[in-house]
Design an enzyme around this catalytic site. Structure first.
Site, PDB file in Angstrom:
ATOM      1  N   SER A 130       0.944  -1.199  -0.086  1.00 15.17           N
ATOM      2  CA  SER A 130       0.226  -0.018   0.102  1.00 15.17           C
ATOM      3  C   SER A 130       0.911   1.366   0.064  1.00 15.17           C
ATOM      4  O   SER A 130       1.747   1.140   0.609  1.00 15.17           O
ATOM      5  CB  SER A 130      -1.114   0.016   1.174  1.00 15.17           C
ATOM      6  N   LYS A 184      -4.647  -6.573   3.811  1.00 11.41           N
ATOM      7  CA  LYS A 184      -4.712  -5.503   3.141  1.00 11.41           C
ATOM      8  C   LYS A 184      -6.255  -5.212   2.529  1.00 11.41           C
ATOM      9  O   LYS A 184      -6.277  -4.046   2.294  1.00 11.41           O
ATOM     10  CB  LYS A 184      -3.754  -6.175   1.810  1.00 11.41           C
ATOM     11  N   HIS A 187      -7.400  -3.166   4.940  1.00 12.52           N
ATOM     12  CA  HIS A 187      -7.035  -1.723   4.935  1.00 12.52           C
ATOM     13  C   HIS A 187      -7.470  -0.976   3.771  1.00 12.52           C
ATOM     14  O   HIS A 187      -8.245  -0.095   4.200  1.00 12.52           O
ATOM     15  CB  HIS A 187      -5.448  -2.021   4.451  1.00 12.52           C
ATOM     16  N   ASN A 188      -8.008  -1.729   2.718  1.00 11.55           N
ATOM     17  CA  ASN A 188      -8.376  -1.020   1.781  1.00 11.55           C
ATOM     18  C   ASN A 188     -10.055  -0.432   1.856  1.00 11.55           C
ATOM     19  O   ASN A 188     -10.503   0.424   1.392  1.00 11.55           O
ATOM     20  CB  ASN A 188      -8.419  -1.784   0.369  1.00 11.55           C
ATOM     21  N   GLU A 191     -10.028   2.219   4.127  1.00 11.77           N
ATOM     22  CA  GLU A 191      -9.520   3.328   3.202  1.00 11.77           C
ATOM     23  C   GLU A 191     -10.995   4.111   2.336  1.00 11.77           C
ATOM     24  O   GLU A 191     -11.217   5.130   2.533  1.00 11.77           O
ATOM     25  CB  GLU A 191      -8.655   2.969   2.106  1.00 11.77           C
TER      26      GLU A 191
END
Length: 483
Positions: A130, A184, A187-188, A191
Site C-alpha cells: 500500500s 490488505k 486496509h482498503n 480506506e
C-alpha cells in the site's frame, strides 16, 4: 562471471517500476521482466539506466538471473494473470524458491495458490503493498503472508524497502496463506470508509455552510494539525486548494461519479460471510455505486424537491462539531475493521498481531495517520481487546463527541445532505451501547412464521423455546428437524 540478482520482478507498470527502483536504491540487484518486453528495454534505457538492473526478455531468463534460493515477485493484474504466471515460473524454480504476489489479490485466491505452490515444493508469499506510486518508490506499507518458511528469505528485502515509523519497519509477517492479503483487503475497506467520511464532511462544509474550496482547504489544514492528522486529510487540503492554469479550483471541475476496483466490495462480502456488522465500509461502497448513477440522479434532481438549506448557528462551533463527528465515525470504522480481522483469525486459524498491524499501517500506506498509534497503544495494553470502543482512550473520545456528532447528522438530514457513513457510524454506536435492542420482536416474528424458536429472558443462553402463536401449529420447531 555475470552478477546474479537478489530478486526478480514481473510487471513493470507504475507500481512495479517504482518498487524495483526502491529496491535498487537500497542496494539490491533486481532482474526485471514484463510481458510486453519493449517495456523492459525502455526501462533499462530510461529510469533504470546505469543502475543495478538485469533486463530479461523471458520468464526463463529472469529465473536464471537470480541468486538461490530464488525470489520471484509478480506485480500484475489480480486474477487469471497471476495463475498464468505461476504456471510459467514453476518449471524454472527449485525446491525452496519463493514466488511472491504483490498485487491486490482476493485472499481466497492466495489461500488456494499457497497450497498449490507448496505442493510443488516451493514457497509462496501473498503480500499487500500500500502507498500508491509514491509509496512504492519511497517506502510502502507491506503486509506479507503465505508460507511461513518464506519470511526469512523475503524479510531482508521487504523490511529494507518499506516505510519506517519511529524507526520501526511498516512490514512484518502477518500469518499463513491468505492472511496478508486479507489484512490488505481490510486496509482498503477502511480506506473506502475514511474517504467517504471526508467527502461527507466536504459536502456539509460546501452546501450547509456555503464555504468556498479555499475556505475548506483552510479547515482541512487546521484539522491536519489535530488528532485527525493523516495522509488523506492532508491530500484533501491540497486538492481543495489546487487551481488550474485558468485560476479555477480543479475539484469543482471533476464529475461527481466515483470508481472502484473491488477491494471494498470484497471487505463487505467477507463481513457478511463472517457475521460482522461492517456497516460504515458497506455504506462507503454503496455511496460509490450511487455516485456512478449520475444520469439517473440528474433526472431525479429535477423530479424531487429538496428542503431549503438553512443554517443559523455558530459556524465555528458547527465546524468543531463536524470535526468531532468525523473523528468519532473514524473510530467506529476502524473498530469494525478490527472486528472483521478478529473473526477472520478465528475462522482461518490465523494468529494476527493487531497492534503490529496498526504499526504496519502507520507509514507508507494510504490510511497512515497519527490515529493508528493510538490503536497500537490500545492493543499493546490489551491484546484481547474485543472492540476498540471499549479502550479507555477511544471510549472517552467517542463519548465526548456524541453531542456534536448528533447535531451534525441531524443538520445534514434536515438540509437534505446525504451522510450515509457519518449516520451509520452513529447508528452502530447507538446499537452497540444499547443493553436491549428490538431483536426480541424479530425473533418472535421468525418463530411465528417459521418456528425458528427463541431464547428467553431469565433462562440460560442456548436454551430455546417455541410458541404455537396461531393455535394451528404443532410443537415441532425448526431446530428439531432438518429440511
Amino acid at each position: 562471471m555475470k552478477k546474479l540478482a537478489d530478486i526478480g520482478l514481473i510487471g513493470l507498470a507504475v507500481m512495479g517500476e517504482n518498487l524495483v527502483l526502491n529496491m535498487e536504491s537500497k542496494g539490491f540487484t533486481v532482474a526485471v521482466y514484463n510481458r510486453t518486453v519493449a517495456k523492459v528495454d525502455n526501462f533499462t534505457a530510461g529510469r533504470g539506466k546505469g543502475k543495478n538492473f538485469i533486463g530479461c526478455h523471458s520468464v526463463e531468463e529472469l529465473c536464471q538471473s537470480l541468486e538461490r534460493p530464488r525470489k520471484v515477485m509478480m506485480l500484475v493484474k489480480a486474477g487469471q494473470a497471476v495463475d498464468d504466471f505461476i504456471e510459467q515460473i514453476i518449471p524454472f524454480l527449485e525446491p525452496g524458491d519463493v514466488i511472491i504476489d504483490g498485487g491486490n489479490t482476493h485472499f481466497p485466491d492466495t489461500v488456494r495458490r499457497t497450497a498449490y505452490v507448496e505442493s510443488k515444493g516451493l514457497l509462496y508469499v501473498g503480500t499487500g503493498v500500500s502507498g500508491g506510486e509514491e509509496g512504492a518508490l519511497l517506502g510502502p506499507s507491506m503486509m506479507p503472508g503465505g508460507s511461513p518458511a518464506a519470511w526469512a528469505l523475503v524479510k531482508p528485502v521487504f523490511q529494507a524497502i518499506c516505510a519506517k515509523s519511529d524507526g520501526e519497519p511498516c512490514c512484518d509477517w502477518v500469518g499463513e496463506n491468505g492472511a496478508g492479503h486479507f489484512v490488505k483487503m481490510v486496509h482498503n475497506g477502511i480506506e473506502y470508509g475514511d474517504m467517504q467520511l471526508i467527502c461527507e464532511a466536504y459536502h456539509i462544509l460546501k452546501d450547509v455552510l456555503g464555504m468556498s474550496a479555499a475556505e475548506m482547504s483552510e479547515v482541512f489544514a487546521e484539522w491536519n494539525r489535530t488528532e485527525l492528522d493523516s495522509y488523506l486529510i492532508e491530500i484533501t487540503r491540497d486538492i481543495l486548494g489546487y487551481k488550474d492554469d485558468k485560476g479555477q479550483y480543479v475539484v469543482d471541475t471533476i464529475l461527481d461519479t466515483a470508481g472502484q476496483k473491488g477491494t471494498g466490495k470484497w471487505t463487505g462480502i467477507s463481513a457478511l460471510d463472517l457475521g460482522v456488522p461492517l456497516t460504515l465500509i458497506g455504506e462507503a461502497v454503496f455511496a460509490r455505486c450511487l455516485s456512478a448513477q449520475k444520469e439517473e440522479r440528474v433526472v431525479a434532481s429535477k423530479k424531487f424537491t429538496a428542503p431549503p438549506i438553512t443554517f443559523h448557528g455558530d459556524r465555528k462551533a458547527f465546524i468543531n462539531d463536524l470535526k468531532a463527528a468525523l473523528y468519532a465515525s473514524k473510530i467506529v470504522s476502524y473498530a469494525q475493521g478490527y472486528l472483521l480481522m478478529r473473526e477472520a483469525a478465528k475462522e482461518f486459524k490465523w494468529n494476527l498481531n493487531y497492534g503490529g498491524i496498526a504499526l504496519m499501517w502507520r507509514g507508507g500506506c494510504i490510511i497512515r495517520s497519527v490515529f493508528l498509534g493510538k490503536i497500537k497503544e490500545a492493543f499493546d495494553k490489551n491484546s484481547e481487546l474485543p472492540n476498540l470502543l471499549l479502550d479507555p482512550y477511544f471510549g472517552e473520545k467517542i463519548q465526548g463527541a456524541q453531542e456534536g456528532w448528533r447535531r451534525v447528522v441531524v443538520s445534514a438530514m434536515a438540509n437534505g445532505i446525504p451522510v450515509p457513513a457519518l449516520a451509520t457510524a452513529l447508528n452502530y454506536f447507538d446499537g452497540y451501547r444499547s443493553e436491549r435492542l428490538p431483536a426480541n420482536l424479530l425473533q418472535a416474528q421468525r418463530d411465528y412464521f417459521g418456528a425458528h424458536t427463541y431464547e428467553q429472558v431469565g433462562h440460560p443462553r442456548g436454551e430455546f423455546f417455541h410458541t404455537n402463536w396461531t393455535g394451528r401449529g404443532g410443537d415441532t420447531a425448526a431446530s428439531t428437524y432438518t429440511v
